[in-house]
Scaffold this active site. Structure first.
Site, PDB file in Angstrom:
ATOM      1  N   GLU A 249       1.498   0.427  -5.066  1.00  0.00           N
ATOM      2  CA  GLU A 249       1.062   1.724  -5.583  1.00  0.00           C
ATOM      3  C   GLU A 249       2.280   2.641  -5.717  1.00  0.00           C
ATOM      4  O   GLU A 249       2.785   3.143  -4.724  1.00  0.00           O
ATOM      5  CB  GLU A 249       0.052   2.360  -4.623  1.00  0.00           C
ATOM      6  CG  GLU A 249      -1.255   1.597  -4.487  1.00  0.00           C
ATOM      7  CD  GLU A 249      -2.185   2.273  -3.510  1.00  0.00           C
ATOM      8  OE1 GLU A 249      -3.256   2.745  -3.927  1.00  0.00           O
ATOM      9  OE2 GLU A 249      -1.847   2.326  -2.315  1.00  0.00           O
TER      10      GLU A 249
ATOM     11  N   ASP B 170       0.838  -1.194   0.000  1.00  0.00           N
ATOM     12  CA  ASP B 170       0.000   0.000   0.000  1.00  0.00           C
ATOM     13  C   ASP B 170       0.878   1.252   0.000  1.00  0.00           C
ATOM     14  O   ASP B 170       1.866   1.332   0.729  1.00  0.00           O
ATOM     15  CB  ASP B 170      -0.897  -0.014   1.244  1.00  0.00           C
ATOM     16  CG  ASP B 170      -1.875   1.142   1.264  1.00  0.00           C
ATOM     17  OD1 ASP B 170      -2.723   1.210   0.371  1.00  0.00           O
ATOM     18  OD2 ASP B 170      -1.776   1.982   2.182  1.00  0.00           O
TER      19      ASP B 170
END
Length: 350
Positions: free
Chosen positions: A211, A182
């Site tokens: 990400e 994340d």
């Protein structure tokens, strides 16, 4: 999402909202269609990416008779399974055993398991267990580049060791086959490469992706290079989500403008580049994770429905637009990724 997978009354499963739902075979809905793990096998996927399954703060495990929901991006304890998904959160051994039963069941079905990990920030820096041992050491001062507050200092040597030890623990103790990071743009490249090296020493087939947005984290505790798309050449063992593919096909996540499948033909160049896994930042095709939607923002079908100028498009034609977007992701070079339920026009009405 562990809870979403089985919680609806139509699931036909006994252990609704629990790890053990993934161990149930032969479950069907009222139409006699396969649900649960049988449905996943029918779908033909290779991996299931589980949203956060470590212990997170926002769901009170002592009040499970009250409806509660959170995605789980508020870490409390990184190395403990979330108790609300177990049948008995008061006994620690139960969540450990049931988590392992879930993984084993997916493996028996020929499906690998990816774990969503959020080492870049915590629910509370002051209450974070290892920060209490060495106050402030594990945090970046006054940093909220994550937008969640309490950013962790991945660049500090002992925090890097903690993160690497943690993923190694999940890979060896729970047999996790991959990790989705994340807000990876918060991480320094040295930590990402240390994770990749340690995991591939265990099993070269373990996948790592995240990400790679530019997080502009200016409060690092020393000068470091961050693991974003622009630095993909420095993290060759790690993949990144391609927002070029996502926004070219259905339109930007930040507005309601058209994408290629809804008539935005000016996006064709970006679509063609995405088809050959060339968004412009990659070093190798396997670094490019192509997708239309994930847990964030609108689902694919909802985004198609709200597109400016597409409101009067018939349901049948919107289904065709949905399928066109999906087919391009599935047949492009790179790694295809779909949100759970995207293939059945999943909607989030609220």
């Amino acid at each position: 999402h562990i809870r979403d997978f089985s919680i609806d009354s139509s699931s036909g499963m006994t252990n609704k909202g629990k790890y053990l739902a993934f161990t149930e075979n032969g479950t069907v809905n009222s139409y006699g269609q396969s649900t649960g793990i049988d449905y996943l096998k029918d779908l033909g996927i290779t991996h299931v990416h589980l949203l956060p399954t470590y212990d997170y703060a926002s769901v009170d495990e002592t009040k499970l008779d009250t409806p509660q929901f959170n995605w789980g991006y508020d870490p409390q304890n990184f190395n403990v399974p979330e108790g609300s998904y177990s049948t008995d959160p008061y006994n620690g051994e139960v969540r450990v055993k049931e988590f392992k039963q879930m993984v084993q069941s997916l493996h028996n079905a020929g499906i690998s398991v990816v774990m969503d990990v959020v080492y870049g920030h915590v629910n509370s820096s002051s209450n974070f267990c290892i920060n209490q041992l060495t106050p402030s050491y594990y945090s970046r001062p006054n940093s909220s580049a994550s937008g969640c507050g309490n950013d962790t200092a991945t660049e500090r040597a002992m925090n890097r060791k903690y993160i690497v030890d943690s993923v190694v623990y999940w890979a060896t103790e729970y047999h996790i086959d991959g990790f989705r990071i994340d807000q990876e743009g918060l991480f320094d490249v040295e930590t990402i490469n240390a994770m990749v090296e340690a995991l591939h020493a265990i099993d070269p087939s373990i996948i790592i992706y995240g990400e790679g947005w530019n997080m502009d984290s200016t409060n690092t505790t020393k000068d470091v290079k961050l693991a974003n798309q622009g630095n993909a050449m420095d993290t060759l063992g790690c993949g990144y989500f391609s927002d070029m593919m996502r926004d070219a096909l259905k339109g930007s996540v930040f507005d309601a403008t058209s994408g290629y499948v809804t008539g935005g033909f000016t996006k064709l160049g970006s679509v063609l580049s995405s088809i050959i896994a060339n968004p412009g930042w990659q070093w190798e095709p396997n670094q490019v994770v192509n997708y239309n939607s994930c847990h964030d923002n609108y689902t694919l079908f909802d985004r198609i429905t709200i597109t400016e100028g597409n409101e009067e498009t018939s349901f049948a034609d919107r289904v065709k637009q949905n399928n066109l977007a999906a087919s391009i992701v599935m047949t492009s070079q790179g790694v295809p990724f779909i949100q759970a339920g995207e293939e059945i026009l999943r909607s989030k009405p609220n």
